[in-house]
Write a protein that holds these residues in place. Structure first.
Motif, PDB file in Angstrom:
ATOM      1  N   ALA A 143       0.169 -38.113  17.346  1.00  0.00           N
ATOM      2  CA  ALA A 143      -0.672 -36.980  17.729  1.00  0.00           C
ATOM      3  C   ALA A 143      -0.527 -35.806  16.778  1.00  0.00           C
ATOM      4  CB  ALA A 143      -0.336 -36.535  19.149  1.00  0.00           C
ATOM      5  N   THR A 144       0.604 -35.714  16.092  1.00  0.00           N
ATOM      6  CA  THR A 144       0.817 -34.587  15.182  1.00  0.00           C
ATOM      7  C   THR A 144       0.382 -34.887  13.751  1.00  0.00           C
ATOM      8  OG1 THR A 144       3.127 -35.291  14.878  1.00  0.00           O
ATOM      9  CG2 THR A 144       2.711 -33.608  16.529  1.00  0.00           C
ATOM     10  N   THR A 145      -0.085 -36.100  13.495  1.00  0.00           N
ATOM     11  CA  THR A 145      -0.647 -36.391  12.177  1.00  0.00           C
ATOM     12  C   THR A 145      -2.055 -35.808  12.106  1.00  0.00           C
ATOM     13  OG1 THR A 145      -1.636 -38.504  12.848  1.00  0.00           O
ATOM     14  CG2 THR A 145       0.650 -38.559  12.055  1.00  0.00           C
ATOM     15  N   GLY A 146      -2.563 -35.682  10.903  1.00  0.00           N
ATOM     16  CA  GLY A 146      -3.913 -35.149  10.754  1.00  0.00           C
ATOM     17  C   GLY A 146      -4.941 -36.018  11.457  1.00  0.00           C
ATOM     18  N   ALA A 147      -4.814 -37.340  11.308  1.00  0.00           N
ATOM     19  CA  ALA A 147      -5.762 -38.253  11.945  1.00  0.00           C
ATOM     20  C   ALA A 147      -5.593 -38.259  13.458  1.00  0.00           C
ATOM     21  CB  ALA A 147      -5.575 -39.668  11.394  1.00  0.00           C
ATOM     22  N   GLY A 148      -4.348 -38.229  13.909  1.00  0.00           N
ATOM     23  CA  GLY A 148      -4.086 -38.277  15.345  1.00  0.00           C
ATOM     24  C   GLY A 148      -4.570 -37.046  16.073  1.00  0.00           C
ATOM     25  N   ALA A 149      -4.465 -35.888  15.423  1.00  0.00           N
ATOM     26  CA  ALA A 149      -4.884 -34.646  16.057  1.00  0.00           C
ATOM     27  C   ALA A 149      -6.392 -34.620  16.321  1.00  0.00           C
ATOM     28  CB  ALA A 149      -4.496 -33.461  15.174  1.00  0.00           C
ATOM     29  N   ALA A 150      -7.150 -35.416  15.577  1.00  0.00           N
ATOM     30  CA  ALA A 150      -8.603 -35.435  15.736  1.00  0.00           C
ATOM     31  C   ALA A 150      -9.064 -36.431  16.796  1.00  0.00           C
ATOM     32  CB  ALA A 150      -9.259 -35.783  14.400  1.00  0.00           C
ATOM     33  N   LEU A 151      -8.140 -37.205  17.345  1.00  0.00           N
ATOM     34  CA  LEU A 151      -8.509 -38.240  18.313  1.00  0.00           C
ATOM     35  C   LEU A 151      -8.622 -37.668  19.719  1.00  0.00           C
ATOM     36  CD1 LEU A 151      -6.115 -41.136  17.184  1.00  0.00           C
ATOM     37  CD2 LEU A 151      -8.574 -40.958  16.736  1.00  0.00           C
ATOM     38  N   ALA A 152      -9.570 -38.191  20.484  1.00  0.00           N
ATOM     39  CA  ALA A 152      -9.641 -37.881  21.907  1.00  0.00           C
ATOM     40  C   ALA A 152      -8.456 -38.521  22.608  1.00  0.00           C
ATOM     41  CB  ALA A 152     -10.954 -38.407  22.492  1.00  0.00           C
ATOM     42  N   LYS A 153      -8.118 -38.025  23.790  1.00  0.00           N
ATOM     43  CA  LYS A 153      -6.924 -38.494  24.496  1.00  0.00           C
ATOM     44  C   LYS A 153      -6.937 -40.007  24.692  1.00  0.00           C
ATOM     45  CE  LYS A 153      -4.205 -37.974  28.714  1.00  0.00           C
ATOM     46  NZ  LYS A 153      -4.067 -37.292  30.030  1.00  0.00           N
ATOM     47  N   GLY A 154      -8.074 -40.547  25.142  1.00  0.00           N
ATOM     48  CA  GLY A 154      -8.146 -41.986  25.386  1.00  0.00           C
ATOM     49  C   GLY A 154      -7.967 -42.790  24.121  1.00  0.00           C
ATOM     50  N   GLU A 155      -8.533 -42.323  23.022  1.00  0.00           N
ATOM     51  CA  GLU A 155      -8.409 -43.022  21.749  1.00  0.00           C
ATOM     52  C   GLU A 155      -6.975 -42.928  21.227  1.00  0.00           C
ATOM     53  OE1 GLU A 155      -9.547 -45.342  18.515  1.00  0.00           O
ATOM     54  OE2 GLU A 155     -10.540 -44.951  20.440  1.00  0.00           O
ATOM     55  N   LEU A 156      -6.340 -41.789  21.441  1.00  0.00           N
ATOM     56  CA  LEU A 156      -4.949 -41.634  21.021  1.00  0.00           C
ATOM     57  C   LEU A 156      -4.051 -42.617  21.771  1.00  0.00           C
ATOM     58  CD1 LEU A 156      -2.706 -40.118  19.472  1.00  0.00           C
ATOM     59  CD2 LEU A 156      -2.642 -38.485  21.378  1.00  0.00           C
ATOM     60  N   GLU A 157      -4.284 -42.770  23.062  1.00  0.00           N
ATOM     61  CA  GLU A 157      -3.494 -43.711  23.860  1.00  0.00           C
ATOM     62  C   GLU A 157      -3.715 -45.135  23.361  1.00  0.00           C
ATOM     63  OE1 GLU A 157      -1.314 -42.737  25.955  1.00  0.00           O
ATOM     64  OE2 GLU A 157      -1.889 -40.635  26.020  1.00  0.00           O
ATOM     65  N   LEU A 158      -4.961 -45.471  23.047  1.00  0.00           N
ATOM     66  CA  LEU A 158      -5.270 -46.813  22.560  1.00  0.00           C
ATOM     67  C   LEU A 158      -4.590 -47.071  21.222  1.00  0.00           C
ATOM     68  CD1 LEU A 158      -6.739 -49.511  22.639  1.00  0.00           C
ATOM     69  CD2 LEU A 158      -8.762 -48.365  21.681  1.00  0.00           C
ATOM     70  N   ARG A 159      -4.686 -46.115  20.301  1.00  0.00           N
ATOM     71  CA  ARG A 159      -4.042 -46.290  18.991  1.00  0.00           C
ATOM     72  C   ARG A 159      -2.525 -46.449  19.154  1.00  0.00           C
ATOM     73  NH1 ARG A 159      -7.256 -44.483  14.566  1.00  0.00           N
ATOM     74  NH2 ARG A 159      -9.423 -44.853  15.177  1.00  0.00           N
ATOM     75  N   THR A 160      -1.944 -45.698  20.075  1.00  0.00           N
ATOM     76  CA  THR A 160      -0.507 -45.812  20.329  1.00  0.00           C
ATOM     77  C   THR A 160      -0.164 -47.204  20.848  1.00  0.00           C
ATOM     78  OG1 THR A 160      -0.353 -43.451  20.859  1.00  0.00           O
ATOM     79  CG2 THR A 160       1.461 -44.857  21.585  1.00  0.00           C
TER      80      THR A 160
END
Length: 211
Positions: free
Chosen positions: A155-172
């Motif tokens: 979430a603190t990477t440049g790419a991660g900060a641009a993700l919506a919550k649901g997409e961040l959870e999926l990428r994780t």
């Protein structure tokens, strides 16, 4: 007063192991090594405490001086696949000086090295139905915290900060699943150095993360 009564002649202290292999391991470590081998080759349900004790070179009765039973051994083996990575993950999360992308890559690399370092694929133990029992709550809590650290670093990477919550959870989920699953790939190519494999896996994980 005589000392020949029942139980009065019993020796007190640590039981001696019988026919112990010349491994140099302490008795508890010997039991863990035996359990790791038998649980991953014969299966957890098919392995008796007697078999573990005999493989470790001691009597079954002596085994209970060091561990409470099979669940105790399984829990410690499971936790050993997470605890070092979790400790390192906490350090990386607290290190604000290094770029988040680099810290995430380093966590992926170190985690793969830990999972692939041992002689047995302990990752298969994650799938045991017995692991759902309350006895393994400590393992699940550590694993959940480790996964959360992956999410926070992403979430603190440049790419991660641009993700919506649901997409961040999926990428994780995808990154964490990739890291835990690579041990199966490594087992199919055991001659490849673990360090090289870990670095390639970390590169792939960051691509999956979109970093």
């Amino acid at each position: 007063m005589g000392t020949t009564g029942a139980g009065q002649g019993r020796r007190v202290g640590r039981p001696r192991a019988e026919r112990r292999p010349a491994s140099g391991l302490a008795p508890r470590e010997e039991l863990l090594a035996a359990a790791a081998e038998l649980f991953t080759t014969r299966g957890y349900a098919a392995t008796s405490t007697r078999a573990v004790a005999e493989r470790a070179g001691m009597r079954q009765a002596s085994m209970y001086h060091y561990v409470a039973g099979k669940e105790d051994l399984l829990a410690e083996l499971l936790e050993s696949t997470v605890k070092p990575s979790l400790a390192y993950a906490r350090e990386l999360l607290a290190d604000d000086c290094a770029p988040a992308e680099r810290r995430l890559w380093e966590l992926c690399r170190a985690d793969v090295e830990l999972l692939c370092a041992g002689p047995h694929n302990l990752g298969v133990l994650y799938l045991l139905p017995e692991v759902r029992a309350e006895r393994f709550a400590g393992f699940h809590a550590m694993r959940a915290e480790l996964k959360e650290t992956y999410r926070r670093l992403l979430a603190t990477t440049g790419a991660g900060a641009a993700l919506a919550k649901g997409e961040l959870e999926l990428r994780t989920d995808l990154v964490f699943g990739l890291i835990e699953g690579v041990i199966l790939v490594h087992r199919s190519d055991p001659e490849r150095p673990v360090s090289v494999f870990a670095e390639s896996a970390a590169d792939a994980a960051l691509r999956v993360a979109g970093v």
